[in-house]
Scaffold this active site. Structure first.
Site, PDB file in Angstrom:
ATOM      1  N   HIS A 183       9.613  -3.555   3.141  1.00  0.00           N
ATOM      2  CA  HIS A 183       9.160  -3.830   1.775  1.00  0.00           C
ATOM      3  C   HIS A 183      10.342  -4.208   0.874  1.00  0.00           C
ATOM      4  O   HIS A 183      10.223  -5.086   0.017  1.00  0.00           O
ATOM      5  CB  HIS A 183       8.463  -2.603   1.187  1.00  0.00           C
ATOM      6  CG  HIS A 183       7.182  -2.236   1.866  1.00  0.00           C
ATOM      7  ND1 HIS A 183       7.048  -1.084   2.608  1.00  0.00           N
ATOM      8  CD2 HIS A 183       5.983  -2.868   1.918  1.00  0.00           C
ATOM      9  CE1 HIS A 183       5.819  -1.020   3.081  1.00  0.00           C
ATOM     10  NE2 HIS A 183       5.152  -2.086   2.681  1.00  0.00           N
ATOM     11  N   ASP A 219       1.912  -9.319   9.336  1.00  0.00           N
ATOM     12  CA  ASP A 219       0.452  -9.433   9.310  1.00  0.00           C
ATOM     13  C   ASP A 219       0.107 -10.917   9.241  1.00  0.00           C
ATOM     14  O   ASP A 219      -0.269 -11.453   8.199  1.00  0.00           O
ATOM     15  CB  ASP A 219      -0.111  -8.674   8.102  1.00  0.00           C
ATOM     16  CG  ASP A 219       0.186  -7.189   8.179  1.00  0.00           C
ATOM     17  OD1 ASP A 219       0.139  -6.634   9.279  1.00  0.00           O
ATOM     18  OD2 ASP A 219       0.475  -6.590   7.134  1.00  0.00           O
ATOM     19  N   GLN A 252      -3.361 -12.047   8.076  1.00  0.00           N
ATOM     20  CA  GLN A 252      -3.485 -11.786   6.646  1.00  0.00           C
ATOM     21  C   GLN A 252      -2.746 -12.854   5.841  1.00  0.00           C
ATOM     22  O   GLN A 252      -3.270 -13.361   4.836  1.00  0.00           O
ATOM     23  CB  GLN A 252      -2.919 -10.409   6.310  1.00  0.00           C
ATOM     24  CG  GLN A 252      -2.841 -10.124   4.812  1.00  0.00           C
ATOM     25  CD  GLN A 252      -2.281  -8.749   4.527  1.00  0.00           C
ATOM     26  OE1 GLN A 252      -2.978  -7.755   4.633  1.00  0.00           O
ATOM     27  NE2 GLN A 252      -1.007  -8.682   4.163  1.00  0.00           N
ATOM     28  N   MET A 271       0.839  -1.190   0.000  1.00  0.00           N
ATOM     29  CA  MET A 271       0.000   0.000   0.000  1.00  0.00           C
ATOM     30  C   MET A 271       0.882   1.251   0.000  1.00  0.00           C
ATOM     31  O   MET A 271       0.476   2.307   0.498  1.00  0.00           O
ATOM     32  CB  MET A 271      -0.949  -0.008   1.191  1.00  0.00           C
ATOM     33  CG  MET A 271      -2.008  -1.089   1.089  1.00  0.00           C
ATOM     34  SD  MET A 271      -3.583  -0.664   1.865  1.00  0.00           S
ATOM     35  CE  MET A 271      -3.089  -0.373   3.553  1.00  0.00           C
ATOM     36  N   GLY A 272       2.078   1.104  -0.586  1.00  0.00           N
ATOM     37  CA  GLY A 272       2.957   2.254  -0.712  1.00  0.00           C
ATOM     38  C   GLY A 272       3.623   2.618   0.607  1.00  0.00           C
ATOM     39  O   GLY A 272       3.718   1.802   1.523  1.00  0.00           O
ATOM     40  N   LEU A 314       6.739   2.965   1.185  1.00  0.00           N
ATOM     41  CA  LEU A 314       7.665   1.841   1.292  1.00  0.00           C
ATOM     42  C   LEU A 314       8.779   2.114   2.296  1.00  0.00           C
ATOM     43  O   LEU A 314       9.215   3.246   2.493  1.00  0.00           O
ATOM     44  CB  LEU A 314       8.275   1.535  -0.081  1.00  0.00           C
ATOM     45  CG  LEU A 314       7.289   1.208  -1.204  1.00  0.00           C
ATOM     46  CD1 LEU A 314       8.046   0.821  -2.474  1.00  0.00           C
ATOM     47  CD2 LEU A 314       6.319   0.098  -0.807  1.00  0.00           C
TER      48      LEU A 314
END
Length: 300
Positions: free
Chosen positions: A49, A162, A165, A42-43, A45
């Site tokens: 990431h 996460d 998730q 989701m950016g 970064l």
């Protein structure tokens, strides 16, 4: 933007492209031969990431990074509008590391909100994070399915922070027979132990200090293993604010501190032996933070 050739990667003269539409993405994807890995973000970064991207580079010939703040996974009182966005900074950070960045507008990904058809995560999506964020995991599962269909990767790389998730995405791929392998990457941490997260940007200096209670709890659970009762006691002490390292409980408010069977995401029983998922969530400075670890519990 020119990438550097590696054993797995594009030729040295290939530039990193940025596309905004699904049609452009499909056209670029069609030019990629060999294996493709996707890293969904989701950016905003950060180094965490980049570790996912680095792993993607190791396991595939080409890497696609998606940069999209997905409104379907935000609740009505959550921080969708405030969520940090810096597409130019993101692209600069992965320059030379990915073949393609897909950064669509909201209406490009979701022409109608809510969509007429979406993916449901059933009961698993209502537990833990799902209980605090109703509909969150349905939104995650829907956008992950769309991005897998659009990028058609051989491998999708996700982080372990996460944890719920990750488990849901793994089940999504299995239950819907999606032709992709999920590659899980360990949590990346700051020097003091705080799990890297885009949401850390919302923390004050004092809030960051209190947030270290999460990583301290993970450390205590690791130290208590292989004793299952020791792990459970460490989690109970953290949540009650009685652990030696506990932060001010008014500043770090645990939502949950759980020991789960990673295969079922159900709380472990006293007879459980083997891998145990320690999963934490808490609030600091009005920001929700997560942490997780898998420990081996082979003794009572």
């Amino acid at each position: 933007m020119t990438t550097t050739g590696t054993d797995h990667g594009p030729a040295a003269d290939r530039s990193t492209a940025v596309v905004r539409t699904k049609a452009e993405l499909r056209a670029q994807r069609a030019t990629m031969s060999g294996t493709v890995a996707v890293v969904m973000t989701m950016g905003s970064l950060h180094q965490g990431h980049l570790m996912l991207v680095a792993r993607a580079r190791e396991v595939a010939d080409h890497v696609i990074l998606t940069d999209f703040v997905n409104p379907l996974q935000f609740g009505p009182n959550e921080d969708f509008d405030a969520y940090p966005r810096d597409i130019e900074g993101d692209v600069a950070l992965v320059d030379g590391m990915v073949d393609l960045v897909f950064a669509p507008a909201t209406d490009e990904m979701h022409p109608t909100i809510p969509p007429m058809v979406s993916v449901t995560t059933n009961r698993t999506g209502t537990l833990y994070e799902g209980a605090s964020r109703p509909g969150h995991f349905d939104g995650v599962a829907t956008v992950v399915t769309k991005l897998l269909n659009l990028t058609t990767p051989h491998i999708a790389v996700f982080g372990r922070k996460d944890a719920q998730q990750l488990a849901i995405v793994q089940s999504l791929v299995t239950d819907l027979d999606l032709p992709v392998r999920i590659e899980a990457v360990d949590i990346q941490r700051e020097s003091e132990g705080l799990a890297l997260s885009s949401r850390n940007l919302f923390l004050s200096a004092e809030g960051r200090r209190h947030a270290l209670g999460l990583s301290a709890t993970i450390a205590a659970a690791r130290e208590a293993a292989p004793s299952l009762s020791g792990v459970l006691d460490a989690l109970a002490a953290a949540k009650a604010g009685t652990a030696e390292y506990s932060a001010d409980t008014t500043a770090l408010r645990f939502d949950y501190a759980l020991a789960l069977d990673p295969a079922t995401l159900q709380p472990v029983t006293s007879s459980h032996r083997g891998e145990t998922l320690v999963m934490l969530a808490g609030w600091v400075d009005g920001t929700r933070l997560l942490d997780a670890a898998v420990v081996e519990t082979t003794a009572p």
